[in-house]
Design a protein around this motif. Structure first.
Motif, PDB file in Angstrom:
ATOM      1  N   PRO A 204      45.451 -19.000  -9.920  1.00 30.90           N
ATOM      2  CA  PRO A 204      45.440 -18.467 -11.293  1.00 30.90           C
ATOM      3  C   PRO A 204      45.459 -19.577 -12.337  1.00 30.90           C
ATOM      4  N   ALA A 217      52.920 -20.266 -10.043  1.00 29.61           N
ATOM      5  CA  ALA A 217      52.083 -19.314  -9.321  1.00 29.61           C
ATOM      6  C   ALA A 217      52.440 -19.289  -7.840  1.00 29.61           C
ATOM      7  N   GLY A 254      45.779  -3.015  -8.264  1.00 26.00           N
ATOM      8  CA  GLY A 254      45.508  -3.687  -9.531  1.00 26.00           C
ATOM      9  C   GLY A 254      46.561  -4.750  -9.804  1.00 26.00           C
ATOM     10  N   HIS A 256      47.002  -7.585  -8.361  1.00 21.72           N
ATOM     11  CA  HIS A 256      47.508  -8.296  -7.195  1.00 21.72           C
ATOM     12  C   HIS A 256      46.741  -9.572  -6.881  1.00 21.72           C
ATOM     13  N   GLY A 257      45.783  -9.935  -7.757  1.00 21.37           N
ATOM     14  CA  GLY A 257      45.140 -11.235  -7.594  1.00 21.37           C
ATOM     15  C   GLY A 257      43.736 -11.210  -7.008  1.00 21.37           C
ATOM     16  N   SER A 259      40.661 -10.501  -8.532  1.00 24.37           N
ATOM     17  CA  SER A 259      39.668 -11.176  -9.375  1.00 24.37           C
ATOM     18  C   SER A 259      39.942 -12.675  -9.450  1.00 24.37           C
ATOM     19  N   THR A 260      41.206 -13.037  -9.395  1.00 27.83           N
ATOM     20  CA  THR A 260      41.559 -14.458  -9.443  1.00 27.83           C
ATOM     21  C   THR A 260      40.997 -15.199  -8.233  1.00 27.83           C
ATOM     22  N   ASP A 350      35.214  -4.964 -11.380  1.00 31.96           N
ATOM     23  CA  ASP A 350      35.617  -4.952 -12.794  1.00 31.96           C
ATOM     24  C   ASP A 350      34.436  -5.154 -13.743  1.00 31.96           C
ATOM     25  N   TYR A 415      49.577 -11.327  -4.507  1.00 33.19           N
ATOM     26  CA  TYR A 415      48.850 -12.598  -4.613  1.00 33.19           C
ATOM     27  C   TYR A 415      48.627 -13.302  -3.283  1.00 33.19           C
TER      28      TYR A 415
HETATM   29  P1  ADP Z   1      43.336  -7.893  -9.914  1.00 34.13           P
HETATM   30  O1  ADP Z   1      41.907  -8.335 -10.020  1.00 34.13           O
HETATM   31  O2  ADP Z   1      43.771  -7.672  -8.511  1.00 34.13           O
HETATM   32  O3  ADP Z   1      43.659  -6.742 -10.780  1.00 34.13           O
HETATM   33  P2  ADP Z   1      43.948 -10.438 -11.150  1.00 34.13           P
HETATM   34  O4  ADP Z   1      43.282 -11.381 -10.223  1.00 34.13           O
HETATM   35  O5  ADP Z   1      43.289 -10.152 -12.439  1.00 34.13           O
HETATM   36  O6  ADP Z   1      44.284  -9.070 -10.413  1.00 34.13           O
HETATM   37  O7  ADP Z   1      45.406 -11.013 -11.380  1.00 34.13           O
HETATM   38  C1  ADP Z   1      46.349 -10.341 -12.156  1.00 34.13           C
HETATM   39  C2  ADP Z   1      47.291 -11.334 -12.821  1.00 34.13           C
HETATM   40  O8  ADP Z   1      48.036 -12.052 -11.852  1.00 34.13           O
HETATM   41  C3  ADP Z   1      46.581 -12.372 -13.664  1.00 34.13           C
HETATM   42  O9  ADP Z   1      47.314 -12.581 -14.848  1.00 34.13           O
HETATM   43  C4  ADP Z   1      46.605 -13.591 -12.796  1.00 34.13           C
HETATM   44  O10 ADP Z   1      46.570 -14.780 -13.554  1.00 34.13           O
HETATM   45  C5  ADP Z   1      47.884 -13.445 -12.036  1.00 34.13           C
HETATM   46  N1  ADP Z   1      47.817 -14.093 -10.728  1.00 34.13           N
HETATM   47  C6  ADP Z   1      46.767 -14.096  -9.892  1.00 34.13           C
HETATM   48  N2  ADP Z   1      47.042 -14.797  -8.778  1.00 34.13           N
HETATM   49  C7  ADP Z   1      48.310 -15.243  -8.913  1.00 34.13           C
HETATM   50  C8  ADP Z   1      49.180 -16.034  -8.090  1.00 34.13           C
HETATM   51  N3  ADP Z   1      48.761 -16.530  -6.915  1.00 34.13           N
HETATM   52  N4  ADP Z   1      50.424 -16.297  -8.560  1.00 34.13           N
HETATM   53  C9  ADP Z   1      50.818 -15.819  -9.747  1.00 34.13           C
HETATM   54  N5  ADP Z   1      50.052 -15.076 -10.559  1.00 34.13           N
HETATM   55  C10 ADP Z   1      48.809 -14.783 -10.158  1.00 34.13           C
END
Ligand code: ADP
Ligand code: MG
Length: 562
Positions: A204, A217, A254, A256-257, A259-260, A350, A415
């Protein structure tokens, strides 16, 4: 000429109008370097002047191991550009009117690729290309300040790049990080992978507008069943998630990471700077992010594998529109990427058009197939892989029908990735698919397109980047916002110059993939500086996909009919 000649020239400028600065153009030999002034700005508000410092190798004393191969060299160049950018900012004393006193170096962001800001030659000589705002009060030259800037400050900038003055540990890390990432990317094929995410990676970002790593993170850790180990030249043995060719789903709740992770894979086509957190997140170079982009221009794209008969019989084998819908734009983005040789598609639910991704059983029952031109991606994704070896990595949170077509299903849970492939197979058995497959003809790859010479704006200035996601060409604006793997404004700068060369080749009758790959090969062989008439330090390497992507979004583009 030497430093004394420069001093003479500067002293003669006192009190003169700004235009007299033009006399400074030329080459001056200093003790440690040569100063080259390639272009002098016309007035204090104009884009700053183009400068170069060629630091002699016996002064720079760079160790040969640090540029012993292209990977190390690019790491070293990015490091030197990073140091020079910081030093230039420290040395900048803004004064007088407009850009007076500015010293500007374009260093790397989070990604490392070739950039023209710094080039290290075969003997270890350094060429630093940068921008200087020559000082003035109104339009009157400030000669004393100019003298100080040119004869005192610039030598300090050069000295900052001498090996003895560099933070050597960091130099080593840039070089090694870049070489490890390149090594890992070239190993992917032998490992039978299209992407790798090392354990411990920080995916992230600090925020939506800050690409630096997020603090606190959860570090990435691959599940045992999908873990792969690989030996890197510097880092040694590394364990991580290996993504195999085929259809991979990233599922999960949703936030849970999902898209990241996908975003990290998108940018895994590039190497990252040390401490980015994604140094060992590496994706196959021809991976292309695909998204919906309603409103875009489409010119002569064969979208028929996804879009059949349109209302009123509009042809989709050579489809054009000034204003695409969500689904037609996503289909065009896929077909254009295939035309350029993409081997992996990265798709996030998304940012996709729902009706492009899926049509479920109930909707099939309500709207008959004759009235629905769209063949959803769901019905093509396996065919793409089995026939053409084109893999897909898809973020899917809502549409369980995709479980049916997946080879691997990774769930993101707090995550962390979990392998749920087996469970997904059971679910598929428990809940059989009620929908029908909606395929008409077989999928065929698109033929390379040719474009008419009158496609290209006739403008003396040629195309110029105005922002990361915008190129201006005559009266045409090219919107690059949907090219999500374009990350650095200097890439856009370089692409703008490349577009003009591309237009020439296309006008002569080359097809698009042919013309783009020739340009990219030339740049690879001869360097990025080949793109611009004067050497300039604000160009960076780009991929064929993004260059073709820019051309595809030119609204005046027309298919060649002959
Ligand atoms: P999704 O696509 O599953 O809904 P996202 O990837 O958008 O979720 O992530 C949701 C939030 O969690 C974002 O603010 C992102 O920056 C944060 N995030 C993603 N991966 C991690 C991680 N490994 N540790 C902490 N926060 C994270
Ligand atoms: Mg998401």
């Amino acid at each position: 000429m030497d430093a004394r000649d420069l001093l003479q020239r500067v002293l003669r400028l006192e009190g003169k109008g700004y235009g007299a600065y033009k006399d400074l153009k030329g080459r001056y030999r200093f003790e440690d370097f040569e100063l080259i002034i390639d272009k002098v700005q016309a007035d204090p508000f104009a884009p700053p002047s183009l400068f170069r410092l060629r630091i002699f190798s016996d002064r720079a004393q760079l160790p040969a191991w640090a540029y012993a191969n292209p990977s190390r060299q690019i790491g070293l160049e990015n490091f030197l550009a990073w140091v020079a950018e910081k030093e230039a900012r420290r040395l900048t004393k803004r004064l007088g009117t407009g850009k007076g006193g500015l010293i500007l170096v374009h260093g790397p962001g989070q990604e490392m690729f070739r950039r023209t800001a710094v080039e290290v030659g075969p003997e270890g000589e350094i060429e630093l290309r940068f921008f200087v705002g020559l000082p003035a009060a109104g339009r009157r030259i400030l000669a004393k300040e100019a003298r100080k800037l040119l004869l005192e400050t610039l030598p300090l900038l050069a000295k900052a790049l001498f090996y003895e003055n560099l933070p050597r540990d960091l130099l080593k890390r840039f070089v090694e990080t870049n070489e490890d990432a390149d090594f890992l990317r070239t190993r992917l094929k032998e490992l039978g992978l299209i992407a790798f995410v090392a354990d411990g990676s920080i995916l992230p970002r600090a925020s939506g507008v800050d690409p630096r790593p997020a603090r606190g993170a959860v570090p990435f850790k691959a599940p045992e069943s999908l873990a792969v180990e690989v030996e890197l030249p510097h880092r040694g043995r590394v364990r991580g998630l290996g993504i195999r060719p085929g259809v991979t789903l990233i599922v999960g709740g949703g936030f849970h990471g999902k898209s990241t992770l996908l975003r990290a894979l998108e940018l895994g086509v590039y190497n990252h700077v040390p401490d980015d957190g994604r140094e060992l997140v590496v994706t196959e170079p021809s991976a292309v992010k695909i998204r919906a982009e309603d409103g875009r221009q489409i010119t002569g794209v064969n979208i028929s594998p996804f879009i059949g008969r349109l209302p009123f019989g509009k042809d989709t084998t050579s489809f054009s529109t000034p204003c695409a819908s969500g689904s037609t734009s996503q289909a065009a983005n896929i077909m254009e990427a295939l035309e350029m040789g993409a081997r992996v598609f990265l798709i996030d639910e998304d940012t996709s058009a729902t009706n492009f991704m899926i049509r479920d059983a109930r909707m099939q029952a309500l709207i008959s197939k004759e009235k629905e031109p769209i063949i959803p991606y769901l019905d093509r994704v396996r065919e793409l892989y089995e026939k053409f070896g084109v893999s897909s990595i898809l973020v899917i949170g809502g549409s369980g029908d995709y479980l049916e077509v997946a080879d691997t299903v990774i769930a993101m849970d707090h995550y962390l990735p979990v392998d749920v492939t087996q469970r997904a197979r059971e679910v598929v058995k428990e809940f059989p698919l009620a929908r029908k497959r909606e395929v008409e003809g077989p999928f065929s790859l698109p033929a390379p397109r040719r474009f008419a010479p009158q496609s290209f704006p006739r403008d003396r200035k040629g195309p110029r980047a105005k922002a990361l996601d915008r190129i201006l060409w005559g009266r045409e604006q090219i919107d690059l916002g949907a090219l999500e793997q374009l990350v650095d404004r200097d890439q856009t700068n370089a692409m703008a110059y490349a577009l003009e060369i591309l237009a020439e080749r296309l006008s002569r009758g080359d097809n698009l993939p042919e013309a783009v790959s020739k340009i990219c090969e030339e740049v690879e062989r001869e360097g990025l500086h080949r793109l611009s008439p004067l050497p300039r330090g604000d160009l960076a390497a780009f991929r064929p996909f993004e260059l073709a992507g820019a051309l595809n979004r030119l609204r005046s583009l027309k298919i060649r009919h002959d």
